[in-house]
Design a protein around this motif. Structure first.
Motif, PDB file in Angstrom:
ATOM      1  N   SER A  30      11.323  -6.692  14.625  1.00 50.35           N
ATOM      2  CA  SER A  30      12.541  -5.885  14.660  1.00 50.35           C
ATOM      3  C   SER A  30      11.989  -4.248  15.453  1.00 50.35           C
ATOM      4  CB  SER A  30      13.402  -5.294  13.435  1.00 50.35           C
ATOM      5  OG  SER A  30      12.387  -4.596  12.753  1.00 50.35           O
ATOM      6  N   ILE A  31      10.601  -4.234  15.216  1.00 53.04           N
ATOM      7  CA  ILE A  31       9.793  -3.195  15.799  1.00 53.04           C
ATOM      8  C   ILE A  31       8.831  -3.419  16.796  1.00 53.04           C
ATOM      9  CG2 ILE A  31      10.467  -1.525  13.972  1.00 53.04           C
ATOM     10  CD1 ILE A  31       7.606  -2.167  12.596  1.00 53.04           C
ATOM     11  N   ALA A  32       9.343  -4.565  17.486  1.00 49.88           N
ATOM     12  CA  ALA A  32       8.371  -5.206  18.835  1.00 49.88           C
ATOM     13  C   ALA A  32       6.865  -5.192  18.450  1.00 49.88           C
ATOM     14  CB  ALA A  32       8.513  -4.227  19.847  1.00 49.88           C
ATOM     15  N   ILE A  33       6.748  -5.983  17.070  1.00 48.36           N
ATOM     16  CA  ILE A  33       5.303  -6.333  16.744  1.00 48.36           C
ATOM     17  C   ILE A  33       5.382  -7.803  16.744  1.00 48.36           C
ATOM     18  CG2 ILE A  33       3.352  -6.231  14.930  1.00 48.36           C
ATOM     19  CD1 ILE A  33       4.397  -3.434  14.538  1.00 48.36           C
ATOM     20  N   ASP A  34       4.399  -8.420  17.402  1.00 43.66           N
ATOM     21  CA  ASP A  34       4.248 -10.014  17.238  1.00 43.66           C
ATOM     22  C   ASP A  34       3.476 -10.236  15.965  1.00 43.66           C
ATOM     23  OD1 ASP A  34       4.039 -12.473  18.276  1.00 43.66           O
ATOM     24  OD2 ASP A  34       2.073 -12.513  18.467  1.00 43.66           O
ATOM     25  N   PHE A  35       4.192 -11.223  15.509  1.00 38.87           N
ATOM     26  CA  PHE A  35       3.635 -11.693  13.899  1.00 38.87           C
ATOM     27  C   PHE A  35       3.865 -13.062  13.856  1.00 38.87           C
ATOM     28  CE2 PHE A  35       4.201 -12.229   9.337  1.00 38.87           C
ATOM     29  CZ  PHE A  35       3.560 -11.308   8.538  1.00 38.87           C
ATOM     30  N   ASN A  36       2.261 -13.628  13.396  1.00 37.02           N
ATOM     31  CA  ASN A  36       2.273 -15.302  13.342  1.00 37.02           C
ATOM     32  C   ASN A  36       1.877 -15.459  11.899  1.00 37.02           C
ATOM     33  OD1 ASN A  36      -0.405 -14.754  13.504  1.00 37.02           O
ATOM     34  ND2 ASN A  36      -0.307 -14.817  15.750  1.00 37.02           N
ATOM     35  N   ARG A  37       1.716 -16.776  11.961  1.00 33.88           N
ATOM     36  CA  ARG A  37       1.239 -17.394  10.451  1.00 33.88           C
ATOM     37  C   ARG A  37      -0.297 -17.036  10.098  1.00 33.88           C
ATOM     38  NH1 ARG A  37       4.944 -20.437   7.854  1.00 33.88           N
ATOM     39  NH2 ARG A  37       6.740 -20.870   8.989  1.00 33.88           N
ATOM     40  N   GLU A  38      -0.892 -16.866  11.266  1.00 35.26           N
ATOM     41  CA  GLU A  38      -2.516 -16.602  11.046  1.00 35.26           C
ATOM     42  C   GLU A  38      -2.636 -15.090  10.775  1.00 35.26           C
ATOM     43  OE1 GLU A  38      -6.486 -16.644  13.728  1.00 35.26           O
ATOM     44  OE2 GLU A  38      -4.450 -17.087  14.836  1.00 35.26           O
ATOM     45  N   PHE A  39      -1.842 -14.141  11.073  1.00 34.66           N
ATOM     46  CA  PHE A  39      -1.999 -12.843  10.688  1.00 34.66           C
ATOM     47  C   PHE A  39      -1.350 -12.669   9.216  1.00 34.66           C
ATOM     48  CE2 PHE A  39      -0.162  -8.624  10.087  1.00 34.66           C
ATOM     49  CZ  PHE A  39      -1.611  -7.766  10.323  1.00 34.66           C
ATOM     50  N   ASN A  40      -0.485 -13.537   9.083  1.00 38.35           N
ATOM     51  CA  ASN A  40       0.262 -13.324   7.559  1.00 38.35           C
ATOM     52  C   ASN A  40      -0.885 -13.726   6.481  1.00 38.35           C
ATOM     53  OD1 ASN A  40       2.749 -13.305   6.137  1.00 38.35           O
ATOM     54  ND2 ASN A  40       2.158 -15.352   5.539  1.00 38.35           N
ATOM     55  N   GLU A  41      -1.612 -14.636   6.895  1.00 35.93           N
ATOM     56  CA  GLU A  41      -2.858 -15.089   5.878  1.00 35.93           C
ATOM     57  C   GLU A  41      -3.424 -13.720   5.272  1.00 35.93           C
ATOM     58  OE1 GLU A  41      -3.628 -17.930   4.250  1.00 35.93           O
ATOM     59  OE2 GLU A  41      -1.336 -18.413   5.282  1.00 35.93           O
ATOM     60  N   GLU A  42      -3.673 -12.673   6.275  1.00 40.86           N
ATOM     61  CA  GLU A  42      -4.326 -11.675   5.580  1.00 40.86           C
ATOM     62  C   GLU A  42      -3.535 -10.636   4.933  1.00 40.86           C
ATOM     63  OE1 GLU A  42      -5.651  -9.182   8.991  1.00 40.86           O
ATOM     64  OE2 GLU A  42      -6.323 -10.837  10.307  1.00 40.86           O
ATOM     65  N   LEU A  43      -2.361 -10.945   4.511  1.00 38.74           N
ATOM     66  CA  LEU A  43      -1.430 -10.118   3.579  1.00 38.74           C
ATOM     67  C   LEU A  43      -1.429 -10.821   2.258  1.00 38.74           C
ATOM     68  CD1 LEU A  43       1.601  -9.532   5.938  1.00 38.74           C
ATOM     69  CD2 LEU A  43      -0.457  -8.359   5.784  1.00 38.74           C
ATOM     70  N   LYS A  44      -1.929 -11.919   2.137  1.00 39.17           N
ATOM     71  CA  LYS A  44      -1.890 -12.643   0.888  1.00 39.17           C
ATOM     72  C   LYS A  44      -2.774 -11.813  -0.159  1.00 39.17           C
ATOM     73  CE  LYS A  44      -1.046 -17.329   1.777  1.00 39.17           C
ATOM     74  NZ  LYS A  44      -1.506 -18.904   1.616  1.00 39.17           N
ATOM     75  N   GLY A  45      -2.000 -11.626  -1.445  1.00 37.49           N
ATOM     76  CA  GLY A  45      -2.789 -11.002  -2.633  1.00 37.49           C
ATOM     77  C   GLY A  45      -2.496  -9.330  -2.477  1.00 37.49           C
ATOM     78  N   ILE A  46      -2.137  -8.720  -1.337  1.00 35.22           N
ATOM     79  CA  ILE A  46      -2.016  -7.319  -1.451  1.00 35.22           C
ATOM     80  C   ILE A  46      -0.874  -6.614  -1.492  1.00 35.22           C
ATOM     81  CG2 ILE A  46      -4.110  -7.312   0.023  1.00 35.22           C
ATOM     82  CD1 ILE A  46      -2.705  -6.456   2.456  1.00 35.22           C
ATOM     83  N   SER A  47      -0.732  -5.465  -1.682  1.00 33.33           N
ATOM     84  CA  SER A  47       0.495  -4.789  -2.010  1.00 33.33           C
ATOM     85  C   SER A  47       1.556  -4.592  -0.675  1.00 33.33           C
ATOM     86  CB  SER A  47       0.432  -3.441  -2.684  1.00 33.33           C
ATOM     87  OG  SER A  47      -0.063  -2.537  -1.557  1.00 33.33           O
ATOM     88  N   ARG A  48       3.083  -4.297  -1.082  1.00 32.89           N
ATOM     89  CA  ARG A  48       3.899  -4.376   0.024  1.00 32.89           C
ATOM     90  C   ARG A  48       3.546  -3.425   0.926  1.00 32.89           C
ATOM     91  NH1 ARG A  48       9.185  -2.811  -2.580  1.00 32.89           N
ATOM     92  NH2 ARG A  48       8.650  -4.766  -3.757  1.00 32.89           N
ATOM     93  N   MET A  49       3.024  -1.998   0.516  1.00 31.88           N
ATOM     94  CA  MET A  49       2.772  -1.030   1.433  1.00 31.88           C
ATOM     95  C   MET A  49       1.609  -1.251   2.075  1.00 31.88           C
ATOM     96  SD  MET A  49       5.202   1.042   1.216  1.00 31.88           S
ATOM     97  CE  MET A  49       4.557   2.139   2.612  1.00 31.88           C
ATOM     98  N   ASP A  50       0.255  -1.762   1.341  1.00 31.21           N
ATOM     99  CA  ASP A  50      -0.794  -2.245   2.226  1.00 31.21           C
ATOM    100  C   ASP A  50      -0.504  -3.131   3.257  1.00 31.21           C
ATOM    101  OD1 ASP A  50      -2.168  -0.500   0.734  1.00 31.21           O
ATOM    102  OD2 ASP A  50      -2.877  -1.927  -0.896  1.00 31.21           O
ATOM    103  N   SER A  51       0.386  -4.143   2.967  1.00 26.33           N
ATOM    104  CA  SER A  51       0.748  -5.288   4.025  1.00 26.33           C
ATOM    105  C   SER A  51       1.463  -4.598   5.222  1.00 26.33           C
ATOM    106  CB  SER A  51       1.885  -5.991   3.278  1.00 26.33           C
ATOM    107  OG  SER A  51       1.218  -7.011   2.356  1.00 26.33           O
ATOM    108  N   LEU A  52       2.402  -3.589   4.962  1.00 26.47           N
ATOM    109  CA  LEU A  52       3.069  -2.893   5.954  1.00 26.47           C
ATOM    110  C   LEU A  52       2.083  -2.097   6.883  1.00 26.47           C
ATOM    111  CD1 LEU A  52       5.602  -1.960   7.548  1.00 26.47           C
ATOM    112  CD2 LEU A  52       5.804  -0.105   5.681  1.00 26.47           C
ATOM    113  N   ASN A  53       1.187  -1.583   6.213  1.00 30.15           N
ATOM    114  CA  ASN A  53       0.237  -0.862   6.895  1.00 30.15           C
ATOM    115  C   ASN A  53      -0.635  -1.488   7.879  1.00 30.15           C
ATOM    116  OD1 ASN A  53       0.663   1.890   6.192  1.00 30.15           O
ATOM    117  ND2 ASN A  53      -0.206   1.774   4.322  1.00 30.15           N
TER     118      ASN A  53
END
Length: 225
Positions: A30-53
């Motif tokens: 929705s804010i024109a950032i490409d997002f795939n499953r590979e990058f999603n792995e980097e968000l595992k285990g961290i907080s919501r705001m850390d994930s957003l950043n």
């Protein structure tokens, strides 16, 4: 002697990872950032705001949003995620988890939750396993998120148990690092190479291998080792 087992939630007790992925992908797109499953792995285990950043940095737009705007984005993601959570049912609990929880209760072992998810209590309710847990550590009550040990230490404190007498169960590198930093025995559930790299004391392929007698033996062997 083991006195408590402290669980992560997402990827250990149930699979909400796909729901997180859907919500984060929709927000990023929705804010024109490409997002795939590979990058999603980097968000595992961290907080919501850390994930957003991480997502904003990934898209090269981290400096284009105020803290207030970031909070709005994180809230938007969470609202979509909560809408998806209502579909969770007891049958969505990972195989072996209910049996493991029952074995812990029968052995008078205290049970805690140390999840970065603020939706932890709601998820346990949907899965109908809230009554198993003696405490749920609030991620808002600690200063640092995983891989810092804060939330595991908070859970141990609330249980009234020394960290050295606790087993932590995780599925992410950040989570295993947090358990080790808390001076607890770390059980990693998931890919052997990833869990060993993170420093897990014991690596299990999946949750069906969470067997209380065997875990207790492994813990004792390390303590006496």
């Amino acid at each position: 002697m083991v006195k408590a087992v402290i669980f992560d939630l997402d990827g250990v007790i149930t699979d909400t990872a796909e729901l997180h992925y859907q919500a984060w992908k929709n927000l990023a797109n929705s804010i024109a950032i490409d997002f795939n499953r590979e990058f999603n792995e980097e968000l595992k285990g961290i907080s919501r705001m850390d994930s957003l950043n991480k997502i904003l940095q990934h898209g090269g737009v981290a400096d284009q949003y105020t803290e207030e705007e970031k909070l709005e984005l994180a809230t938007k993601k969470n609202e979509e995620y909560k809408g998806l959570l209502i579909h969770l049912k007891p049958e969505n609990i990972y195989p072996g988890i209910k049996e493991f929880l029952n074995a812990l209760k029968q052995s008078n072992i205290k049970i805690g939750l140390a999840s970065a998810s603020k939706n932890g209590p709601a998820i346990l309710d949907y899965l109908q396993i809230t009554d198993y847990f003696d405490t749920i550590a609030d991620p808002d009550s600690v200063i640092n998120g995983k891989p810092a040990p804060d939330i595991f230490l908070k859970a141990a404190e609330q249980l009234g148990v020394s960290p050295q007498d606790c087993i932590g169960v995780e599925d992410s590198e950040a989570g295993i690092e947090a358990i080790q930093s808390a001076n607890m025995y770390a059980v990693g559930v998931g890919t052997v190479e990833v869990m060993r790299k993170a420093g897990a004391d014991l690596v299990l392929a999946d949750t069906t291998e969470l067997v209380w007698d065997q875990l207790q033996e492994a813990f004792t062997a390390k303590v006496n080792g």
